[in-house]
Design an enzyme around this catalytic site. Sequence first.
Site, PDB file in Angstrom:
ATOM      1  N   ASP A 124      -6.292  -1.509 -26.430  1.00 56.46           N
ATOM      2  CA  ASP A 124      -6.595  -1.423 -25.012  1.00 56.46           C
ATOM      3  C   ASP A 124      -6.823   0.029 -24.628  1.00 56.46           C
ATOM      4  O   ASP A 124      -6.130   0.928 -25.093  1.00 56.46           O
ATOM      5  CB  ASP A 124      -5.428  -1.981 -24.169  1.00 56.46           C
ATOM      6  N   PRO A 178       0.823  -1.224   0.000  1.00 58.82           N
ATOM      7  CA  PRO A 178       0.000   0.000   0.000  1.00 58.82           C
ATOM      8  C   PRO A 178       0.851   1.266   0.000  1.00 58.82           C
ATOM      9  O   PRO A 178       0.369   2.332  -0.371  1.00 58.82           O
ATOM     10  CB  PRO A 178      -0.806  -0.103   1.301  1.00 58.82           C
ATOM     11  N   GLU A 194       0.192  -7.192   8.494  1.00 59.56           N
ATOM     12  CA  GLU A 194       0.467  -5.743   8.501  1.00 59.56           C
ATOM     13  C   GLU A 194       1.615  -5.371   7.575  1.00 59.56           C
ATOM     14  O   GLU A 194       1.815  -4.192   7.282  1.00 59.56           O
ATOM     15  CB  GLU A 194       0.761  -5.262   9.927  1.00 59.56           C
ATOM     16  N   ARG A 233      -0.499  -9.052 -20.944  1.00 61.41           N
ATOM     17  CA  ARG A 233      -1.215  -8.486 -22.095  1.00 61.41           C
ATOM     18  C   ARG A 233      -0.279  -7.763 -23.069  1.00 61.41           C
ATOM     19  O   ARG A 233      -0.627  -7.598 -24.236  1.00 61.41           O
ATOM     20  CB  ARG A 233      -2.300  -7.512 -21.638  1.00 61.41           C
TER      21      ARG A 233
HETATM   22  C1  9D3 Z   1      -5.672  -2.408   7.894  1.00 63.02           C
HETATM   23  C2  9D3 Z   1      -4.215  -2.630   7.834  1.00 63.02           C
HETATM   24  N1  9D3 Z   1      -3.533  -1.339   7.691  1.00 63.02           N
HETATM   25  C3  9D3 Z   1      -3.104  -0.928   9.028  1.00 63.02           C
HETATM   26  C4  9D3 Z   1      -3.131   0.531   9.194  1.00 63.02           C
HETATM   27  C5  9D3 Z   1      -2.380  -1.386   6.791  1.00 63.02           C
HETATM   28  C6  9D3 Z   1      -2.430  -2.416   5.728  1.00 63.02           C
HETATM   29  C7  9D3 Z   1      -1.578  -3.496   5.749  1.00 63.02           C
HETATM   30  C8  9D3 Z   1      -1.623  -4.438   4.756  1.00 63.02           C
HETATM   31  C9  9D3 Z   1      -3.340  -2.315   4.681  1.00 63.02           C
HETATM   32  C10 9D3 Z   1      -3.397  -3.289   3.685  1.00 63.02           C
HETATM   33  C11 9D3 Z   1      -2.544  -4.351   3.731  1.00 63.02           C
HETATM   34  C12 9D3 Z   1      -2.578  -5.381   2.659  1.00 63.02           C
HETATM   35  N2  9D3 Z   1      -2.506  -4.778   1.336  1.00 63.02           N
HETATM   36  C13 9D3 Z   1      -1.565  -5.077   0.468  1.00 63.02           C
HETATM   37  O1  9D3 Z   1      -0.713  -5.905   0.729  1.00 63.02           O
HETATM   38  C14 9D3 Z   1      -1.515  -4.359  -0.790  1.00 63.02           C
HETATM   39  C15 9D3 Z   1      -2.381  -3.379  -1.354  1.00 63.02           C
HETATM   40  C16 9D3 Z   1      -3.586  -2.769  -0.863  1.00 63.02           C
HETATM   41  O2  9D3 Z   1      -4.114  -3.043   0.212  1.00 63.02           O
HETATM   42  N3  9D3 Z   1      -4.171  -1.814  -1.660  1.00 63.02           N
HETATM   43  C17 9D3 Z   1      -3.680  -1.466  -2.887  1.00 63.02           C
HETATM   44  N4  9D3 Z   1      -2.562  -2.004  -3.351  1.00 63.02           N
HETATM   45  C18 9D3 Z   1      -1.927  -2.947  -2.581  1.00 63.02           C
HETATM   46  S1  9D3 Z   1      -0.510  -3.706  -3.006  1.00 63.02           S
HETATM   47  C19 9D3 Z   1      -0.457  -4.610  -1.644  1.00 63.02           C
END
Ligand code: 9D3
Length: 254
Positions: free
Chosen positions: A175, A95, A122, A160
């Site tokens: 695309d 994220p 996490e 793709r």
């Molecule tokens: C609710 C958990 N959060 C704590 C404040 C942080 C968090 C940790 C791990 C939020 C999401 C995740 C898991 N997400 C991914 O591994 C992830 C992801 C995403 O959640 N949204 C957009 N792209 C990606 S790439 C990997």
Amino acid sequence: MTPQYHVVTLFPALFTALTEYGVSGRAIRNKLVELKFWDPRDFTSDSYRTVDDRPFGGGPGMVLMAEPLDLALTAAKTALRRAGITQPRLVYLSPQGRTLNQTLVEELAREPALVLLAGRYEGIDERLFARHPMAEVSIGDYVLSGGELPAMVLMDALIRTIPGALGHADSASEDSFADGLLDCPHYTRPEVYLGGEAPPVLLSGNHGDVARWRLKQGLGRTWQRRPDLLQGRPLSREEQNLLDEFRRETGDTV
Ligand code: 9D3
């Protein structure tokens, strides 16, 4: 040169959605791309095969431990070295990463190999970055449960772009985003459905008129729905004329 994607994941079985279906499934079966999976659990040595632990400092959730990930990433890199690829790029789906777009897809598609790391819980122990420099990539600003779906999204987009991966019906150059515009509306039989008629131009058999109509609709929809896409994209004289026409026809001027 077949690209190789090595995925480090606790849930390799999830990837059947990518490997067994559709365009990506066919590309993999036809060996246009090679996928390998590395499960950090296979690199544990305790009888519980532990891959996660509680975060130092406390708080909710669990953190992926450094060692099983380190060993899985090293195994992927070793396999690639044996295949003659010495400096593969690593991508951690996270994220906190750079948001994926078609420009980044095309950049990553030029790599002969990628090692993708899908996180869970996490996140991963920060000390992993010292031993394994990684680019971080997000697929957008919403909360998912892990990096597996993002890794599949990225690989679907990468596959793709491989020449021959798309069937005749499909085309990479058609695309949406390939030319920086949204797609035009689509119609198929019947010509009238519940009183709604397909645009007559699409039934005219005039390929030039059809192409101009589609470009006009793509430009108009992009202008209406995603004006940000037009910011960095200069319009040709013909495109500007078609967009002006669209705005006059829809009464959506100024
Ligand atoms: C609710 C958990 N959060 C704590 C404040 C942080 C968090 C940790 C791990 C939020 C999401 C995740 C898991 N997400 C991914 O591994 C992830 C992801 C995403 O959640 N949204 C957009 N792209 C990606 S790439 C990997």
